[in-house]
Motif scaffolding. Structure first.
Motif: not given
Length: 443
Positions: A297-313
């Motif tokens: 989750e952490f690397l997906g957040f920093l290095l992928g697109g998961k930051w948008l999921e966490h921003y949306t939540l």
């Protein structure tokens, strides 16, 4: 909802016509059954069809849906122990009438018929059979999936409408069981708290502004991703980043001197080099099922697109009180139980979900280019779990022209229960989501 509005419509014997979507019946049974009453679930039989030009084939009935409803009423909600199943041929008027008469045999209780489910033929002939048996004294009701209102028929006037959007809170786990008999993946639990929300906001601002800062961030991300990216399987679970043992003590490349890098360091309470170990040790106890889940989750957040999921939540949770969401979740993975005690078989993933009463809102988040496919997949899965009441939003980085083009596609191929939010909406996403939700919650 004012429960007094429904008390006059409760019945000792409630008949529910079972269709493919069990949620209206779950709500009706919870709201309209008198204490100590009984429920009859009238479902369609599986039929074998013979044609002249092809092999016989089966048309599946709704027995399995009825069985799941019975278990939910009796075991999960403990609403009543008296739930009975009544099969009928859903296209045969006589068989439907006989089925209803059998259900009402030797019954002197007050009767209610809820006809949201089942076929049109079932609704028409069941209505007539109940009307004849009770001499018009039964309570007839229907649940509108668009307005989330219960309609109660009155012989000499317009139907009375009662809003039931928040009458019954049904969890995501219950929706999965009622709709599909699936469960959540045991080793891929969802999150209910966003990861690094301030950093997610910083990434969003850089992406919407563009320019040199975005270029610097992308270069750093590409360098770091090359160091940690690896596709492998961890006891059947697909992973995108190297195993914890390989990278636990390895420092991340120093974040670029941008607003993202500084916000990340501030939010983590660190300065200088970052390591997976250092970040992991600052995580609250019990938040993650495993260290590898955190790394993904952490690397997906920093290095992928998961930051948008966490921003949306984070934005959805800011609206939790206003819209009475009782669940707001990220990373939902429905699964089928593995055979012979093997690992669960993951089927798909919902990025972000919120539930208000029994209405599912699914938020699909995309930072790539295959947005149309992602949107169609999200709509399909949301309808599969949440029925006709479900609503879908796509959160993406598309510019206004691309958003308009996608909106045209949805109007032509799906329906208007889908909303798109592009790059220009992201800085005010909480407000934009609130405006859309105001039109969709049947309040």
């Amino acid at each position: 909802m004012n429960n007094n509005n429904l008390s006059q419509y409760k019945s000792d014997h409630l008949i529910l016509l079972v269709g493919g979507n069990p949620l209206p019946n779950a709500v009706a049974g919870s709201c309209l059954l008198a204490e100590g009453g009984k429920i009859t679930l009238v479902y369609s039989k599986t039929q074998k069809v013979q044609t002249a030009r092809r092999q016989p084939f089966k048309i599946e009935g709704t027995q399995k849906v009825a069985q799941r409803l019975r278990r939910w009423f009796v075991q999960e909600r403990r609403l009543t122990e008296h739930v009975y199943l009544q099969p009928v041929d859903d296209s045969d008027a006589w068989d439907i009438r006989v089925g209803i008469q059998t259900a009402l045999q030797n019954s002197s209780d007050s009767v209610g018929l809820h006809y949201s489910g089942g076929t049109k033929a079932m609704a028409i002939h069941a209505y007539r059979a109940v009307q004849e048996k009770t001499k018009g004294e039964a309570v007839f009701s229907y649940l509108n999936p668009r307005t989330l209102e219960m309609f109660f028929d009155r012989p000499d006037d317009e139907a009375e409408r009662v809003s039931v959007g928040t009458a019954v809170n049904i969890t995501l786990e219950e929706m999965l069981f009622l709709q599909t008999s699936l469960r959540l993946h045991r080793k891929r639990p969802y999150l209910d708290v966003p990861l690094l929300p301030r950093t997610a906001q910083a990434v969003m601002r850089v992406h919407t502004a563009g320019g040199a800062e975005l270029a610097a961030w992308k270069n750093w991300r590409q360098t770091a991703a090359g160091r940690y990216y690896k596709i492998w399987y961890d006891n059947g679970i697909p992973r995108n980043w190297k195993p914890a043992a390989d990278i636990y003590n390895a420092p991340l490349p120093e974040p670029p001197p941008t607003s993202i890098g500084q916000t990340l360091l501030d939010e983590l309470g660190q300065s200088g080099n970052l390591s997976i170990q250092g970040v992991w040790q600052k995580q609250p106890a019990g938040r993650w099922a495993s260290e590898q889940d955190f790394i993904d989750e952490f690397l997906g957040f920093l290095l992928g697109g998961k930051w948008l999921e966490h921003y949306t939540l984070d934005c959805v949770q800011a609206l939790r009180e206003k819209f009475a969401f009782h669940q707001t979740l990220l990373g939902i993975v429905p699964a089928r139980a593995g055979r012979n005690n093997k690992e669960d078989d993951a089927l798909f993933e919902l990025d972000v979900a919120a539930i208000r009463g029994y209405q599912l809102f699914a938020f699909s988040c995309g930072t790539g280019k295959k947005l149309k496919l992602k949107l169609f997949e999200a709509e399909k899965r949301a309808r599969q779990l949440g029925g006709d009441e479900a609503r879908v939003a796509l959160i993406c980085l598309a510019d206004p022209a691309a958003v308009r083009q996608l909106e045209q596609v949805t109007r032509e191929t799906i329906d208007l229960r889908i909303k798109l939010f592009g790059k220009n909406d992201l800085p005010q996403l909480t407000e934009r989501l609130g405006e859309w939700l105001d039109t969709q919650t049947g309040r």
